[in-house]
Design an enzyme around this catalytic site. Structure first.
Site, PDB file in Angstrom:
ATOM      1  CG  ASP A  78      -7.525  -4.997   5.918  1.00  0.00           C
ATOM      2  OD1 ASP A  78      -7.168  -4.845   7.102  1.00  0.00           O
ATOM      3  OD2 ASP A  78      -8.032  -4.085   5.236  1.00  0.00           O
ATOM      4  CB  ILE A 133      -1.536  -6.022  14.688  1.00  0.00           C
ATOM      5  CG1 ILE A 133      -0.922  -6.979  13.654  1.00  0.00           C
ATOM      6  CG2 ILE A 133      -0.523  -5.655  15.759  1.00  0.00           C
ATOM      7  CD1 ILE A 133       0.272  -6.404  12.898  1.00  0.00           C
ATOM      8  CG  ASN A 173      -0.248  -0.061   2.517  1.00  0.00           C
ATOM      9  OD1 ASN A 173       0.463   0.873   2.867  1.00  0.00           O
ATOM     10  ND2 ASN A 173      -0.393  -1.160   3.239  1.00  0.00           N
ATOM     11  CE  LYS A 203       8.884 -13.426 -12.939  1.00  0.00           C
ATOM     12  NZ  LYS A 203       9.587 -13.155 -14.167  1.00  0.00           N
ATOM     13  CE  LYS A 245     -10.078  -3.077  13.848  1.00  0.00           C
ATOM     14  NZ  LYS A 245      -9.358  -3.910  12.934  1.00  0.00           N
TER      15      LYS A 245
END
Ligand SMILES: Cc1cc2nc3c(=O)[nH]c(=O)nc-3n(C[C@H](O)[C@H](O)[C@H](O)COP(=O)(O)O)c2cc1C
Length: 397
Positions: free
Chosen positions: A276, A305, A208, A286, A341
């Site tokens: 996620d 986490i 990301n 590969k 959470k």
């Protein structure tokens, strides 16, 4: 506390400069050695003789004074003290500091020093509230400059609002804190930062756009407050800060293991952008582009986490801070996330590309706690980090 401490007191050209005399006297009463530096404008408000008489010291005024340079050069002067205090800190001095100008003795000392700097701003309310001064303030906080005041009240110019020099006892209390090892001394804080890389095969991965800038700034700000920081970082664009224990990881699974291995901690800040999902059928070699068609990637969920640590039955950090990077309904999602959470605070931000936050140098956050949502102004990631570190220190000490 102040006995045998050496303070370089820079007196700027503000109407509150006369209050520096009282400050100087009180510091001396508490056993501090004070070396005054007076700006050219400062000398319009107080005389070098008053400062010299109260400090029983030479008063430094001119960058190009041959006698001063022969006795003690400006670099040496900037390093000789335990702390530099600027009181009053004018709008002009703050601007010079924020922009790294060094065109007189005071600004040169402030740029050359390797010591902590505490400023006590004082100015007209409009000067204080001007976006330029507020930008400079945010820059200075981000640079680790400590700030006391200004107070709010009636001003010498007849206006009312924030801009009055903080009261002498408050400045002395801030000096005490600045000279201590920091409010987080002895506290272990865990910080996660950066993106994770989830392999598709040995040469490809899913990632990301997190640069690690915010997590790095938070770790740096916590170190500045005396914390012992374990910095668990994914492959970030920015290097880890000095003074932390670095644990470099790549995947979300490695990050979770590093986090649990780093326990116990007094506080944990989860600023990393953790994937996620991971690719459950990642190739050991590969994946070839051949005629058998496109590869079919199967995703599996990563362990959470933030939730894992928030819901620890034993050894949970006293304060668990999560981040919520969203692109829609930021506050609603983040408020729900905090409850789901089980963490104490959520730092929520809108990472839509139009905000320029992901990978940029600024952040615009809302702090969500059990008391509700608090919107912070858009500021540098360093200033956001400094504010968050100060809040963490208040919460766990
Ligand atoms: C009467 C008078 C009062 C002033 N009071 C302030 C003040 O309280 N705060 C401030 O930032 N500037 C104040 N200024 C403007 C500063 O003196 C001016 O910006 C100067 O350049 C600051 O120099 P220095 O930052 O080197 O001390 C005042 C100016 C005058 C003439």
């Amino acid at each position: 506390m102040l006995a045998d401490k050496h303070i370089l007191l820079i007196v700027g050209g503000g109407v509150a400069a006369f209050k520096a005399l009282d400050l100087l006297r009180r510091l001396r009463e508490q056993g501090a050695k004070v070396t005054p530096v007076l700006t050219k404008a400062g000398a319009e408000f107080v005389t070098p003789l008053s400062l010299s008489a109260l400090s029983v010291s030479k008063v430094y005024q001119d960058l190009f004074d041959l006698t001063d340079e022969a006795e003690m050069g400006h670099i040496e002067l900037s390093r000789a003290a335990d702390l530099i205090v600027v009181a009053p800190a004018t709008a002009d001095l703050m601007a010079k500091m924020a922009h790294g100008l060094a065109n007189d003795l005071a600004s040169t000392l402030l740029l050359a020093t390797d010591k902590r700097v505490l400023i006590a701003p004082s100015m007209n309310v409009r000067m204080w509230e001007h976006p330029a001064t507020q930008r400079n303030l945010a820059t200075l906080k981000g640079d680790g400059v400590l700030v006391v005041g200004p107070d709010e009240g009636a001003m010498a110019c007849g206006e009312f609002g924030p801009g009055r020099l903080a009261e002498t006892p408050d400045i002395i209390a801030a000096i005490d804190v600045a000279l201590s090892d920091g409010p987080l001394k002895g506290k272990h804080v865990l910080v996660t930062s950066g993106p994770t890389h989830e392999p598709i095969d040995p040469v490809r991965y899913i990632a990301n756009r997190s640069s690690g800038a915010q997590g790095t700034a938070i770790a740096k700000a916590l170190v500045a407050l005396g914390a012992q920081v374990t910095f668990v970082t994914g492959p970030a664009d920015v290097p880890p800060p000095a003074g932390v224990r670095v644990v470099a990881v790549k995947t979300a699974k490695e990050m979770l293991d590093a986090v649990t291995d780093s326990a116990p901690a007094d506080a944990a800040v989860f600023a990393a952008a953790v994937a996620d999902w991971h690719v459950a059928n990642a190739g050991d070699s590969k994946i070839k582009k051949d005629k058998s068609g496109l590869p079919k990637l199967e995703f599996a969920e990563n362990s959470d986490i933030l939730a894992t640590v928030s819901q620890m039955k034993t050894g949970r950090p006293a304060l668990v801070v999560g981040f919520a990077a969203e692109t829609d309904d930021v506050i609603a999602y983040a408020t729900a996330k905090r409850l789901r959470k089980g963490c104490d605070w959520i730092v929520a931000n809108d990472v839509s590309p139009s905000t320029g936050i992901m990978g940029g140098s600024e952040n615009d956050v809302t702090l969500i706690t059990a008391d509700g949502a608090e919107d912070w102004p858009r500021m540098s990631k360093d200033a956001t980090a400094a504010e968050l570190a100060t809040r963490i220190a208040k919460a766990i000490t």
